[in-house]
Design a protein around this motif. Structure first.
Motif, PDB file in Angstrom:
ATOM      1  N   VAL A   1      -4.292  10.730   6.178  1.00  0.00           N
ATOM      2  CA  VAL A   1      -4.314   9.381   5.597  1.00  0.00           C
ATOM      3  C   VAL A   1      -3.610   9.384   4.247  1.00  0.00           C
ATOM      4  O   VAL A   1      -3.413  10.435   3.642  1.00  0.00           O
ATOM      5  N   ARG A   2      -3.266   8.217   3.776  1.00  0.00           N
ATOM      6  CA  ARG A   2      -2.697   8.083   2.442  1.00  0.00           C
ATOM      7  C   ARG A   2      -3.824   8.171   1.421  1.00  0.00           C
ATOM      8  O   ARG A   2      -4.979   7.863   1.721  1.00  0.00           O
ATOM      9  N   ALA A   3      -3.471   8.534   0.217  1.00  0.00           N
ATOM     10  CA  ALA A   3      -4.467   8.653  -0.846  1.00  0.00           C
ATOM     11  C   ALA A   3      -5.208   7.336  -1.047  1.00  0.00           C
ATOM     12  O   ALA A   3      -6.420   7.302  -1.236  1.00  0.00           O
ATOM     13  N   SER A   4      -4.471   6.238  -0.976  1.00  0.00           N
ATOM     14  CA  SER A   4      -5.110   4.938  -1.191  1.00  0.00           C
ATOM     15  C   SER A   4      -6.107   4.620  -0.078  1.00  0.00           C
ATOM     16  O   SER A   4      -7.165   4.043  -0.332  1.00  0.00           O
ATOM     17  N   GLN A   5      -5.779   5.044   1.131  1.00  0.00           N
ATOM     18  CA  GLN A   5      -6.720   4.835   2.230  1.00  0.00           C
ATOM     19  C   GLN A   5      -7.988   5.634   2.009  1.00  0.00           C
ATOM     20  O   GLN A   5      -9.104   5.152   2.225  1.00  0.00           O
ATOM     21  N   LEU A   6      -7.804   6.888   1.580  1.00  0.00           N
ATOM     22  CA  LEU A   6      -8.971   7.728   1.328  1.00  0.00           C
ATOM     23  C   LEU A   6      -9.847   7.108   0.244  1.00  0.00           C
ATOM     24  O   LEU A   6     -11.073   7.120   0.330  1.00  0.00           O
TER      25      LEU A   6
ATOM     26  N   MET B   1      -9.195   4.803  -7.146  1.00  0.00           N
ATOM     27  CA  MET B   1      -8.150   5.755  -6.795  1.00  0.00           C
ATOM     28  C   MET B   1      -8.012   6.864  -7.835  1.00  0.00           C
ATOM     29  O   MET B   1      -7.672   8.005  -7.495  1.00  0.00           O
ATOM     30  N   SER B   2      -8.238   6.539  -9.080  1.00  0.00           N
ATOM     31  CA  SER B   2      -8.117   7.574 -10.115  1.00  0.00           C
ATOM     32  C   SER B   2      -9.115   8.697  -9.848  1.00  0.00           C
ATOM     33  O   SER B   2      -8.808   9.879 -10.017  1.00  0.00           O
TER      34      SER B   2
ATOM     35  N   GLU C   1     -22.609 -12.432 -17.758  1.00  0.00           N
ATOM     36  CA  GLU C   1     -21.579 -13.464 -17.752  1.00  0.00           C
ATOM     37  C   GLU C   1     -20.212 -12.855 -18.011  1.00  0.00           C
ATOM     38  O   GLU C   1     -19.196 -13.391 -17.635  1.00  0.00           O
ATOM     39  N   ASP C   2     -20.201 -11.726 -18.708  1.00  0.00           N
ATOM     40  CA  ASP C   2     -18.928 -11.087 -19.025  1.00  0.00           C
ATOM     41  C   ASP C   2     -18.247 -10.649 -17.727  1.00  0.00           C
ATOM     42  O   ASP C   2     -18.866 -10.562 -16.688  1.00  0.00           O
ATOM     43  N   SER C   3     -16.991 -10.343 -17.824  1.00  0.00           N
ATOM     44  CA  SER C   3     -16.241  -9.994 -16.618  1.00  0.00           C
ATOM     45  C   SER C   3     -16.154  -8.482 -16.454  1.00  0.00           C
ATOM     46  O   SER C   3     -15.235  -7.962 -15.856  1.00  0.00           O
ATOM     47  N   ALA C   4     -17.122  -7.795 -17.023  1.00  0.00           N
ATOM     48  CA  ALA C   4     -17.098  -6.332 -17.073  1.00  0.00           C
ATOM     49  C   ALA C   4     -17.010  -5.674 -15.695  1.00  0.00           C
ATOM     50  O   ALA C   4     -16.061  -5.864 -14.966  1.00  0.00           O
ATOM     51  N   ARG C   5     -18.030  -4.913 -15.367  1.00  0.00           N
ATOM     52  CA  ARG C   5     -17.993  -4.079 -14.167  1.00  0.00           C
ATOM     53  C   ARG C   5     -17.636  -4.850 -12.894  1.00  0.00           C
ATOM     54  O   ARG C   5     -18.180  -5.886 -12.611  1.00  0.00           O
ATOM     55  N   SER C   6     -16.748  -4.319 -12.133  1.00  0.00           N
ATOM     56  CA  SER C   6     -16.394  -4.906 -10.852  1.00  0.00           C
ATOM     57  C   SER C   6     -16.241  -3.771  -9.856  1.00  0.00           C
ATOM     58  O   SER C   6     -16.425  -2.622 -10.201  1.00  0.00           O
ATOM     59  N   ARG C   7     -15.905  -4.096  -8.655  1.00  0.00           N
ATOM     60  CA  ARG C   7     -15.720  -3.043  -7.667  1.00  0.00           C
ATOM     61  C   ARG C   7     -14.504  -2.211  -8.032  1.00  0.00           C
ATOM     62  O   ARG C   7     -13.644  -2.639  -8.783  1.00  0.00           O
ATOM     63  N   PRO C   8     -14.421  -1.014  -7.490  1.00  0.00           N
ATOM     64  CA  PRO C   8     -13.235  -0.196  -7.743  1.00  0.00           C
ATOM     65  C   PRO C   8     -12.004  -0.980  -7.326  1.00  0.00           C
ATOM     66  O   PRO C   8     -12.035  -1.754  -6.371  1.00  0.00           O
ATOM     67  N   ARG C   9     -10.939  -0.790  -8.050  1.00  0.00           N
ATOM     68  CA  ARG C   9      -9.712  -1.519  -7.745  1.00  0.00           C
ATOM     69  C   ARG C   9      -9.251  -1.241  -6.327  1.00  0.00           C
ATOM     70  O   ARG C   9      -9.230  -0.101  -5.881  1.00  0.00           O
TER      71      ARG C   9
END
Lengths: 167, 167
Positions: free
Chosen positions: A49-54, A62-63, A155-163
DNA sequence: TATTGTTATACTCTATAACTATA
DNA sequence: TATAGTTATAGAGTATAACAATA
């Protein structure tokens, strides 16, 4: 649709599962942390698989994936080769050494789970597997639908799912 | 007694549950990390307990427990009072503010799980809860029986379970 | 001398941001 | 300009070790 207390209980149990994972992790070889084990298990399951898929399969950024893959590649467990169709991308795949490492991990997992779950029937383990698989799939919806926020959680836009790759 | 591949699959699913936990954690208030949430949930469930008991309930080392409790105490969610029967020990208990915080957490957990598990029936959620509860109990055996080591996992005496009170 | 809880330190895992190289 | 992957940095979580206070 379950009751509120059922969800509370589930949240508690999901936390408790972390302890089970730690116990499993303690038995693993010192140079193969659980994150690397996850990389190897997924590469065995999905092939090249590609790294992004993994990264998506791991549900981590991804980092982070890149570092875990670098660890495994450094041990010779994973081979990275350029993607012939996209010069930016890299294809990942298990090596023979990776399969050998995976065999060791499998032995540790089996031995540990067997000793703790000695009084579980085959059917019960299979049922748990089925439910956990479904749980994983239920959480695998992309892109994040950002459900209505009825609590003062943040309310802040802080933590979100991994990109993710392209939204 | 299940098959080897069932255990391998279970190990994989247990890893995947971590992703679910992370998703849950992202929705929590910024000053209440999952570890603190676990402290609050267990204190609600078990009432007033000693720090060492809480450590066992969390299945983490007492040093770590101490820090999590300090965090919650600093926010006013947990009260620490000396144990009248043992001057070394401290009794921990939820405050009213702690219960309020717990109500917020419950709302977040319920909302999140409800949105992801919208197509799960009440019965299915209950079944998952039952199995996870049993899983937790199966791993709750103390002291660690250090099962026979048939793999070359590790010869050193390194990682072990979190220190328990009197062995 | 042993135990309870705390603190200091080190390691793992994850996310964000900045960077490169390709598209 | 946007995307794939890497690296640097920061923050949370946990374990070990050293310590203080009490048993």
């Amino acid at each position: 649709m379950a009751t509120r207390s059922s969800y509370e209980e589930l949240a508690r149990h999901l936390t408790a599962v972390a302890a089970v994972r730690r116990e499993l992790a303690r038995r693993m070889p010192p140079d193969c942390p659980p994150a690397s084990a996850a990389v190897l298990m997924l590469l065995k399951l999905h092939g090249e698989v590609r790294a992004s898929q993994l990264s998506e399969l791991l549900a981590i950024d991804m980092s982070v994936t890149s570092r875990h893959v670098a660890h495994s590649a450094g041990r010779g467990w994973v081979e990275r080769r350029p993607d012939p169709n996209d010069g930016r991308s890299r294809l990942l795949r298990l090596t023979e050494a990776g399969r050998a490492q995976l065999a060791t991990l499998s032995a540790v997992h089996t031995e540990t789970l067997q000793s703790y779950l000695h009084d579980w029937s085959d059917t019960e383990v299979a049922q748990l597997n089925t439910m956990l698989e479904r749980l994983r799939r239920s959480f695998d919806v992309r892109p994040t639908a950002d459900p209505p926020r009825t609590t003062p959680a943040r309310e802040d836009s802080a933590r979100s799912r991994p990109r993710r790759s392209a939204t």
